[in-house]
Design an enzyme around this catalytic site. Structure first.
Site, PDB file in Angstrom:
ATOM      1  N   CYS A  40      39.773  34.603  42.269  1.00  0.00           N
ATOM      2  CA  CYS A  40      38.937  33.653  42.820  1.00  0.00           C
ATOM      3  C   CYS A  40      37.781  34.201  43.454  1.00  0.00           C
ATOM      4  CB  CYS A  40      39.745  32.617  43.760  1.00  0.00           C
ATOM      5  SG  CYS A  40      38.911  31.223  44.384  1.00  0.00           S
ATOM      6  N   SER A  42      36.159  32.844  45.713  1.00  0.00           N
ATOM      7  CA  SER A  42      35.851  32.945  47.023  1.00  0.00           C
ATOM      8  C   SER A  42      36.060  34.202  47.732  1.00  0.00           C
ATOM      9  CB  SER A  42      36.902  32.188  47.789  1.00  0.00           C
ATOM     10  OG  SER A  42      36.876  30.647  47.349  1.00  0.00           O
ATOM     11  N   HIS A  45      32.840  35.977  47.638  1.00  0.00           N
ATOM     12  CA  HIS A  45      32.013  35.789  48.666  1.00  0.00           C
ATOM     13  C   HIS A  45      31.978  36.438  49.897  1.00  0.00           C
ATOM     14  CE1 HIS A  45      30.184  32.225  46.687  1.00  0.00           C
ATOM     15  NE2 HIS A  45      31.327  31.806  46.567  1.00  0.00           N
ATOM     16  N   HIS A  61      44.160  35.471  47.806  1.00  0.00           N
ATOM     17  CA  HIS A  61      44.739  34.247  48.431  1.00  0.00           C
ATOM     18  C   HIS A  61      45.372  33.189  47.736  1.00  0.00           C
ATOM     19  CE1 HIS A  61      40.696  32.752  47.069  1.00  0.00           C
ATOM     20  NE2 HIS A  61      41.134  31.667  47.276  1.00  0.00           N
ATOM     21  N   CYS A 168      45.318  27.431  45.252  1.00  0.00           N
ATOM     22  CA  CYS A 168      44.101  27.487  45.430  1.00  0.00           C
ATOM     23  C   CYS A 168      43.048  26.455  44.542  1.00  0.00           C
ATOM     24  CB  CYS A 168      43.125  28.690  46.058  1.00  0.00           C
ATOM     25  SG  CYS A 168      41.370  28.545  46.084  1.00  0.00           S
TER      26      CYS A 168
END
Length: 377
Positions: A40, A42, A45, A61, A168
């Site tokens: 992912c 995220s 980031h 995650h 997610c």
């Protein structure tokens, strides 16, 4: 015990795949043997510093696996259970949980701090350094110890190498369309960015009964893929202005709901301009933590009564909605297999993120080796 994990020691560095030490779970924790983890954006980031996390850290995650051991105070799962991670734990007792907003639980404050909820680390490298756990789960490891609040039991017939996606990307996307964005039957919808999250917003809008679903992206391959998930129209903003496209398609009215899954100020502004009077624009993409402003005319909110809102994990309640998303997959209403462009080994994690950043994947998935040796994943 020893486990292989992908460790990040500094900003803008590569993942370092190595053996580390993993402590036993405490009374309130669970030891999970991972089957798969989604790749992912995220996590990236936080690797780049767009969002803040305490390094060194083991990221990941979006995972699913099999429970190996539980602490003495854990009663809702047992060894052998199949589980999907919830990257946002829920205590059940804070103001937000008791109000039904479990995705806003106060325990979310621990997700980027590094240690577990009790302030200690479960992962350590050979130098004795405590390694933080992203979202308290760290699914870029063959084994992980997580809070009991962070695992959701799922039925054993679900293939975990696909079920991991509902940890997610799927819940965030589908939930954003249905819960936060409030798509209703017959609505016209526009989605800015059809990567791992945006493609699931498209799926969610389809499930909710949208009439037109416009996919907007600069990647023509993703635009073609979006048609397989429910997009009725596509627009590449390097060729056609998406706001003008949406306005013309809706006879000058604008779409009912727009969704921003790219995380730039410009696309957020475009998402607001795309919606009609009384329309709703929902932001799910993560901008930099210090992003100061976005180009929006405040008069639009007053004179056109528009709404701009945010979405964290799609507004979902993980314990309810992770199983619900899997039932949608079971019934053929959403597609998980089509989301996975390529599978990788853990040692290929840097290649997996290179492919993500290059726009080659909708979702990459890390498969752990033991899952290919007799485990029903």
């Amino acid at each position: 015990m020893r486990t292989r994990a992908a460790v990040t020691y500094g900003l803008n560095t590569k993942f370092d795949v190595k053996e580390v030490e993993l402590d036993d779970p405490s009374a309130t924790e669970v030891l999970v043997h991972l089957v798969a983890s989604g790749i992912c954006h995220s996590d990236m980031h936080h690797v780049t510093g767009d969002q803040i996390a305490q390094l060194p850290m083991i990221f990941g995650h979006e995972g699913a696996g099999v429970v190996e051991k539980v602490g003495s105070a854990v009663s809702h799962v047992k060894p052998g259970d199949h589980v999907v991670m919830s990257y946002l734990p829920s205590c059940g007792t804070c103001r937000w949980c008791t109000d039904g907003q479990t995705n806003l639980c106060d325990l979310g404050a621990y997700t980027v701090q590094g240690p577990q909820i009790d302030g200690t680390h479960r992962f350590h490298d050979d130098e004795g350094t405590g390694l933080g756990q992203f979202c308290l789960v760290s699914t870029f490891s063959e084994w992980t110890v997580v809070p009991g609040q962070s695992v959701v039991k799922v039925e054993p017939h679900y293939r975990l190498e696909r079920a991991c996606l509902v940890a997610c990307g799927v819940t965030t996307g589908v939930g954003t369309a249905i819960y936060r964005g409030g798509v209703r039957p017959g609505d016209d919808v526009m989605v800015y960015g059809v990567g791992g999250i945006g493609m699931n917003i498209v799926q969610g809008a389809k499930v909710a009964g949208a009439k037109r679903i416009i996919a907007c992206d600069i990647n023509d391959w993703k635009l073609e893929q979006s048609k397989l998930f429910g997009a009725t129209h596509t627009v590449n903003p390097t060729v056609t202005d998406p706001v003008e496209f949406a306005t013309e398609l809706t006879w000058g009215v604008g779409v009912d709901r727009s969704f921003e899954a790219i995380a730039t100020p410009e696309t957020i502004g475009a998402a607001v301009r795309s919606v009609r009077k009384g329309g709703v624009a929902t932001v799910v993409g993560l901008t930099r933590h210090d992003q100061p402003d976005i180009p929006i005319n405040p008069s639009e909110f007053v004179l056109w009564q528009k709404t701009l809102t945010g979405s964290l994990n799609g507004g979902c309640n993980p314990r309810n909605d992770i199983p619900a998303m899997l039932r949608l997959w079971d019934s053929g209403q959403i597609d998980l297999d089509g989301l996975v462009t390529k599978e990788y080994r853990l040692e290929e994690i840097n290649e997996a993120y290179d492919d993500l950043l290059a726009g080659k994947n909708l979702r990459g998935v890390i498969r752990y080796e033991w899952a290919d040796n007799g485990v029903d994943a």
